[in-house]
Design a protein around this motif. Structure first.
Motif, PDB file in Angstrom:
ATOM      1  N   VAL A  11       0.872  -1.178   0.000  1.00 46.76           N
ATOM      2  CA  VAL A  11       0.000   0.000   0.000  1.00 46.76           C
ATOM      3  C   VAL A  11       0.906   1.224   0.000  1.00 46.76           C
ATOM      4  O   VAL A  11       1.986   1.211   0.604  1.00 46.76           O
ATOM      5  N   GLN A  12       0.467   2.282  -0.655  1.00 44.04           N
ATOM      6  CA  GLN A  12       1.241   3.530  -0.613  1.00 44.04           C
ATOM      7  C   GLN A  12       1.045   4.195   0.753  1.00 44.04           C
ATOM      8  O   GLN A  12      -0.104   4.383   1.168  1.00 44.04           O
ATOM      9  N   PRO A  13       2.133   4.576   1.396  1.00 44.99           N
ATOM     10  CA  PRO A  13       1.973   5.208   2.719  1.00 44.99           C
ATOM     11  C   PRO A  13       1.655   6.707   2.626  1.00 44.99           C
ATOM     12  O   PRO A  13       2.210   7.526   3.341  1.00 44.99           O
ATOM     13  N   VAL A  64       5.776   6.298 -15.254  1.00 48.71           N
ATOM     14  CA  VAL A  64       6.519   5.014 -15.161  1.00 48.71           C
ATOM     15  C   VAL A  64       6.159   4.205 -13.904  1.00 48.71           C
ATOM     16  O   VAL A  64       6.656   3.093 -13.707  1.00 48.71           O
ATOM     17  N   TYR A  65       5.281   4.764 -13.099  1.00 46.24           N
ATOM     18  CA  TYR A  65       4.819   4.112 -11.863  1.00 46.24           C
ATOM     19  C   TYR A  65       4.483   2.620 -12.051  1.00 46.24           C
ATOM     20  O   TYR A  65       4.939   1.767 -11.268  1.00 46.24           O
ATOM     21  N   PRO A  66       3.689   2.240 -13.081  1.00 45.34           N
ATOM     22  CA  PRO A  66       3.327   0.810 -13.201  1.00 45.34           C
ATOM     23  C   PRO A  66       4.529  -0.094 -13.445  1.00 45.34           C
ATOM     24  O   PRO A  66       4.484  -1.277 -13.120  1.00 45.34           O
ATOM     25  N   ALA A  86       8.164  -4.252 -11.108  1.00 44.45           N
ATOM     26  CA  ALA A  86       9.451  -4.648 -10.513  1.00 44.45           C
ATOM     27  C   ALA A  86       9.235  -5.160  -9.091  1.00 44.45           C
ATOM     28  O   ALA A  86       9.808  -6.180  -8.690  1.00 44.45           O
ATOM     29  N   ASP A  87       8.395  -4.468  -8.320  1.00 45.91           N
ATOM     30  CA  ASP A  87       8.097  -4.903  -6.935  1.00 45.91           C
ATOM     31  C   ASP A  87       7.682  -6.366  -6.920  1.00 45.91           C
ATOM     32  O   ASP A  87       8.072  -7.134  -6.035  1.00 45.91           O
ATOM     33  N   ILE A  88       6.858  -6.711  -7.886  1.00 48.91           N
ATOM     34  CA  ILE A  88       6.246  -8.042  -7.901  1.00 48.91           C
ATOM     35  C   ILE A  88       7.212  -9.103  -8.456  1.00 48.91           C
ATOM     36  O   ILE A  88       7.394 -10.171  -7.873  1.00 48.91           O
ATOM     37  N   VAL A 113      -5.026  -7.769  -4.419  1.00 46.93           N
ATOM     38  CA  VAL A 113      -5.210  -6.308  -4.568  1.00 46.93           C
ATOM     39  C   VAL A 113      -6.677  -5.988  -4.833  1.00 46.93           C
ATOM     40  O   VAL A 113      -7.470  -6.882  -5.115  1.00 46.93           O
ATOM     41  N   GLY A 114      -7.010  -4.701  -4.784  1.00 43.37           N
ATOM     42  CA  GLY A 114      -8.343  -4.231  -5.182  1.00 43.37           C
ATOM     43  C   GLY A 114      -8.442  -4.210  -6.706  1.00 43.37           C
ATOM     44  O   GLY A 114      -7.436  -4.288  -7.419  1.00 43.37           O
ATOM     45  N   ASP A 115      -9.662  -4.065  -7.148  1.00 47.92           N
ATOM     46  CA  ASP A 115      -9.982  -4.087  -8.575  1.00 47.92           C
ATOM     47  C   ASP A 115      -9.217  -3.025  -9.395  1.00 47.92           C
ATOM     48  O   ASP A 115      -8.872  -3.251 -10.552  1.00 47.92           O
ATOM     49  N   ASP A 116      -8.910  -1.891  -8.768  1.00 52.01           N
ATOM     50  CA  ASP A 116      -8.252  -0.796  -9.507  1.00 52.01           C
ATOM     51  C   ASP A 116      -6.820  -1.144  -9.942  1.00 52.01           C
ATOM     52  O   ASP A 116      -6.241  -0.433 -10.756  1.00 52.01           O
ATOM     53  N   GLN A 117      -6.256  -2.221  -9.408  1.00 54.04           N
ATOM     54  CA  GLN A 117      -4.876  -2.570  -9.758  1.00 54.04           C
ATOM     55  C   GLN A 117      -4.798  -3.637 -10.856  1.00 54.04           C
ATOM     56  O   GLN A 117      -3.711  -4.066 -11.238  1.00 54.04           O
ATOM     57  N   LYS A 118      -5.962  -4.044 -11.341  1.00 52.46           N
ATOM     58  CA  LYS A 118      -6.026  -5.136 -12.321  1.00 52.46           C
ATOM     59  C   LYS A 118      -5.175  -4.839 -13.563  1.00 52.46           C
ATOM     60  O   LYS A 118      -4.408  -5.684 -14.026  1.00 52.46           O
ATOM     61  N   ARG A 178     -13.990  -3.157  -4.843  1.00 55.21           N
ATOM     62  CA  ARG A 178     -14.012  -1.722  -5.162  1.00 55.21           C
ATOM     63  C   ARG A 178     -15.000  -1.036  -4.229  1.00 55.21           C
ATOM     64  O   ARG A 178     -16.215  -1.065  -4.454  1.00 55.21           O
ATOM     65  N   ILE A 179     -14.481  -0.442  -3.185  1.00 53.58           N
ATOM     66  CA  ILE A 179     -15.323   0.267  -2.219  1.00 53.58           C
ATOM     67  C   ILE A 179     -15.500   1.702  -2.744  1.00 53.58           C
ATOM     68  O   ILE A 179     -14.526   2.348  -3.130  1.00 53.58           O
ATOM     69  N   MET A 180     -16.750   2.169  -2.740  1.00 50.90           N
ATOM     70  CA  MET A 180     -17.026   3.474  -3.331  1.00 50.90           C
ATOM     71  C   MET A 180     -17.096   4.581  -2.272  1.00 50.90           C
ATOM     72  O   MET A 180     -17.331   4.314  -1.095  1.00 50.90           O
ATOM     73  N   LYS A 202     -14.562   5.732  -6.747  1.00 51.33           N
ATOM     74  CA  LYS A 202     -13.877   4.833  -5.816  1.00 51.33           C
ATOM     75  C   LYS A 202     -13.512   5.587  -4.528  1.00 51.33           C
ATOM     76  O   LYS A 202     -13.126   6.757  -4.607  1.00 51.33           O
ATOM     77  N   MET A 203     -13.656   4.959  -3.384  1.00 53.71           N
ATOM     78  CA  MET A 203     -13.194   5.592  -2.144  1.00 53.71           C
ATOM     79  C   MET A 203     -11.689   5.773  -2.246  1.00 53.71           C
ATOM     80  O   MET A 203     -10.980   4.842  -2.630  1.00 53.71           O
ATOM     81  N   SER A 204     -11.226   6.982  -1.932  1.00 54.54           N
ATOM     82  CA  SER A 204      -9.791   7.204  -2.088  1.00 54.54           C
ATOM     83  C   SER A 204      -9.283   8.171  -1.027  1.00 54.54           C
ATOM     84  O   SER A 204     -10.033   8.994  -0.500  1.00 54.54           O
TER      85      SER A 204
HETATM   86  P1  TYM Z   1      -2.923   1.947  -3.212  1.00 55.04           P
HETATM   87  O1  TYM Z   1      -1.971   2.422  -2.186  1.00 55.04           O
HETATM   88  O2  TYM Z   1      -3.688   2.944  -4.009  1.00 55.04           O
HETATM   89  O3  TYM Z   1      -3.976   0.970  -2.562  1.00 55.04           O
HETATM   90  C1  TYM Z   1      -3.544  -0.128  -1.785  1.00 55.04           C
HETATM   91  C2  TYM Z   1      -4.476  -1.305  -1.979  1.00 55.04           C
HETATM   92  O4  TYM Z   1      -5.816  -0.935  -1.631  1.00 55.04           O
HETATM   93  C3  TYM Z   1      -6.688  -1.217  -2.726  1.00 55.04           C
HETATM   94  N1  TYM Z   1      -7.712  -0.162  -2.770  1.00 55.04           N
HETATM   95  C4  TYM Z   1      -9.027  -0.415  -2.804  1.00 55.04           C
HETATM   96  N2  TYM Z   1      -9.711  -1.571  -2.797  1.00 55.04           N
HETATM   97  C5  TYM Z   1     -11.065  -1.484  -2.818  1.00 55.04           C
HETATM   98  N3  TYM Z   1     -11.725  -0.301  -2.853  1.00 55.04           N
HETATM   99  C6  TYM Z   1     -11.094   0.872  -2.859  1.00 55.04           C
HETATM  100  N4  TYM Z   1     -11.752   2.023  -2.864  1.00 55.04           N
HETATM  101  C7  TYM Z   1      -9.658   0.852  -2.837  1.00 55.04           C
HETATM  102  N5  TYM Z   1      -8.699   1.824  -2.823  1.00 55.04           N
HETATM  103  C8  TYM Z   1      -7.516   1.178  -2.785  1.00 55.04           C
HETATM  104  C9  TYM Z   1      -5.806  -1.188  -3.966  1.00 55.04           C
HETATM  105  O5  TYM Z   1      -6.380  -1.921  -5.018  1.00 55.04           O
HETATM  106  C10 TYM Z   1      -4.526  -1.799  -3.435  1.00 55.04           C
HETATM  107  O6  TYM Z   1      -4.596  -3.211  -3.452  1.00 55.04           O
HETATM  108  N6  TYM Z   1       0.003   0.563  -7.025  1.00 55.04           N
HETATM  109  C11 TYM Z   1      -0.525   0.159  -5.741  1.00 55.04           C
HETATM  110  C12 TYM Z   1       0.537  -0.115  -4.694  1.00 55.04           C
HETATM  111  C13 TYM Z   1       1.587  -1.099  -5.121  1.00 55.04           C
HETATM  112  C14 TYM Z   1       1.450  -2.508  -5.160  1.00 55.04           C
HETATM  113  C15 TYM Z   1       2.736  -2.990  -5.551  1.00 55.04           C
HETATM  114  C16 TYM Z   1       0.393  -3.367  -4.880  1.00 55.04           C
HETATM  115  C17 TYM Z   1       2.864  -0.795  -5.482  1.00 55.04           C
HETATM  116  N7  TYM Z   1       3.544  -1.931  -5.730  1.00 55.04           N
HETATM  117  C18 TYM Z   1       2.945  -4.370  -5.691  1.00 55.04           C
HETATM  118  C19 TYM Z   1       0.626  -4.741  -5.029  1.00 55.04           C
HETATM  119  C20 TYM Z   1       1.885  -5.215  -5.429  1.00 55.04           C
HETATM  120  C21 TYM Z   1      -1.385   1.296  -5.198  1.00 55.04           C
HETATM  121  O7  TYM Z   1      -1.251   2.424  -5.555  1.00 55.04           O
HETATM  122  O8  TYM Z   1      -2.204   0.916  -4.198  1.00 55.04           O
END
Ligand code: TYM
Length: 338
Positions: free
Chosen positions: A11-13, A128-130, A135-137, A147-152, A193-195, A203-205
């Motif tokens: 998760v991003q801190p 270049v973030y993705p 690389a992380d993976i 992960v959540g749906d947004d990372q698909k 995907r929590i709204m 999406k909840m963010s």
């Molecule tokens: P990030 O920090 O935005 O979110 C972290 C995780 O939370 C999930 N998420 C959600 N799931 C459901 N509903 C929502 N509203 C919602 N908001 C966030 C995201 O899908 C994620 O699983 N790029 C990634 C971080 C990352 C990562 C990785 C994840 C970097 N390297 C390697 C997995 C593996 C991101 O920005 O997540």
């Protein structure tokens, strides 16, 4: 090498973690701990793709790790670390960057959404973030990424890059692949995907501009109650058997994710009842689930030396594995090694 399959997520801190991060990601990491080789980390390198306050980033990085533990991640079972303490993430990101194309990165929807906020000064890091995420993976020969749906889409790119690299740098015909091609694990019900509670089409963010749209894991019982009571629904009054508005669907999904119940099972309890019941019950369920996480996080945060010792051990373990992988990558790419 471990015979267990590897599970990895992060998760991003940035800012505080919210129930989307919990229900879409962290909660689903927990069941893997006993049977899989698990790595969970705070991706601080990803965070700086957008402007961060250094003191807040520092604090939130500790908080993220404390939250993972408070949610049920056991540092004795999983490797917990901070991304920037393992420089090989950046090394592999460069090699993968050279395999990626501007076209495919331009198609990433998260890039398109986020870059809109930056006018004509879009940070290159956002673009270049993705690749850094890939690389992380790939660095740890990961099999499963919860992960959540947004990372698909990012996971699809990761799989493409893994296959491309495996083809480009096959050691010999029939020899072992350089990378494992990872599988995403996205919740089928509720939490994927929590709204936003204020605009259920979004999406909840963490950066939700509408106050009350996002329920943080740090929110007090009162704050949680208030946010759910004010959740946007529609002009109706009673829950129907079908054809729900997005706001009602969203509340049902949140409840189903917290309770590990199907959407239909939760819906069946509310058909014909006033919206108020659904709001109050969902608030109470969220309060009961969030309270122990909030309290435990604060307790853990007080003990910095405990957290530092976990992070030190985690970084050491992760670096050892990452170094081995990078040696193999550089060898296959043809670099002269010491
Ligand atoms: P990030 O920090 O935005 O979110 C972290 C995780 O939370 C999930 N998420 C959600 N799931 C459901 N509903 C929502 N509203 C919602 N908001 C966030 C995201 O899908 C994620 O699983 N790029 C990634 C971080 C990352 C990562 C990785 C994840 C970097 N390297 C390697 C997995 C593996 C991101 O920005 O997540």
């Amino acid at each position: 090498m471990s015979l267990k399959k590897t599970v990895l997520s992060a998760v991003q801190p940035t800012n505080l973690l919210h129930i989307g991060n919990y229900l879409g990601a962290i909660k689903n990491w927990i069941p893997y701990q006993d049977e899989y080789d698990c790595l969970f980390f705070a991706v601080d390198l990803h965070s700086i793709t957008v402007k961060q306050d250094p003191a807040e980033l520092h604090e939130n990085t500790y908080r993220s790790i404390a939250t993972y533990i408070a949610c049920g991640i056991d540092p004795k079972k999983a490797t917990l670390f901070v991304q920037s303490q393992v420089p090989q993430h950046l090394e592999l990101a460069w090699v993968l960057t050279c395999q990626s194309s501007i076209g495919e990165l331009s198609r990433m929807t998260q890039y398109k959404d986020k870059s809109q906020k930056h006018g004509d000064r879009i940070p290159t890091g956002l673009f270049v973030y993705p690749v850094l995420m890939a690389a992380d993976i790939l660095l740890y020969r990961t099999h499963v990424v919860p992960v959540g749906d947004d990372q698909k889409q990012h996971l699809e790119l990761t799989r493409d890059l893994a296959e491309r690299m495996n083809n480009a740098y096959a050691e010999q015909k029939g020899g072992p692949d350089l990378f494992v091609v990872p599988e995403p694990m996205i919740q089928k019900s509720g939490g994927a995907r929590i709204m936003s509670l204020q605009d259920p089409t979004f999406k909840m963010s963490k950066s939700d501009p509408t106050p009350g749209g996002c329920v943080f894991l740090t929110d007090s019982d009162k704050e949680i109650e208030k946010k759910f009571k004010r959740a946007v629904t529609d002009s109706g009054t009673e829950v129907k058997a079908e054809g729900q508005s997005e706001g009602i669907q969203s509340l049902i999904s949140i409840q189903s994710a917290f309770l590990n119940e199907s959407y239909d099972a939760v819906l069946s309890r509310y058909i014909g009842k006033q919206y108020g019941y659904l709001k109050v019950d969902t608030a109470n369920i969220a309060i009961e689930k969030i309270r122990p996480i909030r309290e435990k996080t604060e307790e853990i945060l007080k003990d910095r030396s405990y957290l530092d010792s976990i992070l030190k051990a985690g970084a050491l373990a992760a670096r050892g594995r990452a170094e081995k992988m990078m040696n193999e990558v550089y060898k296959r790419v043809g670099f002269v090694r010491e």
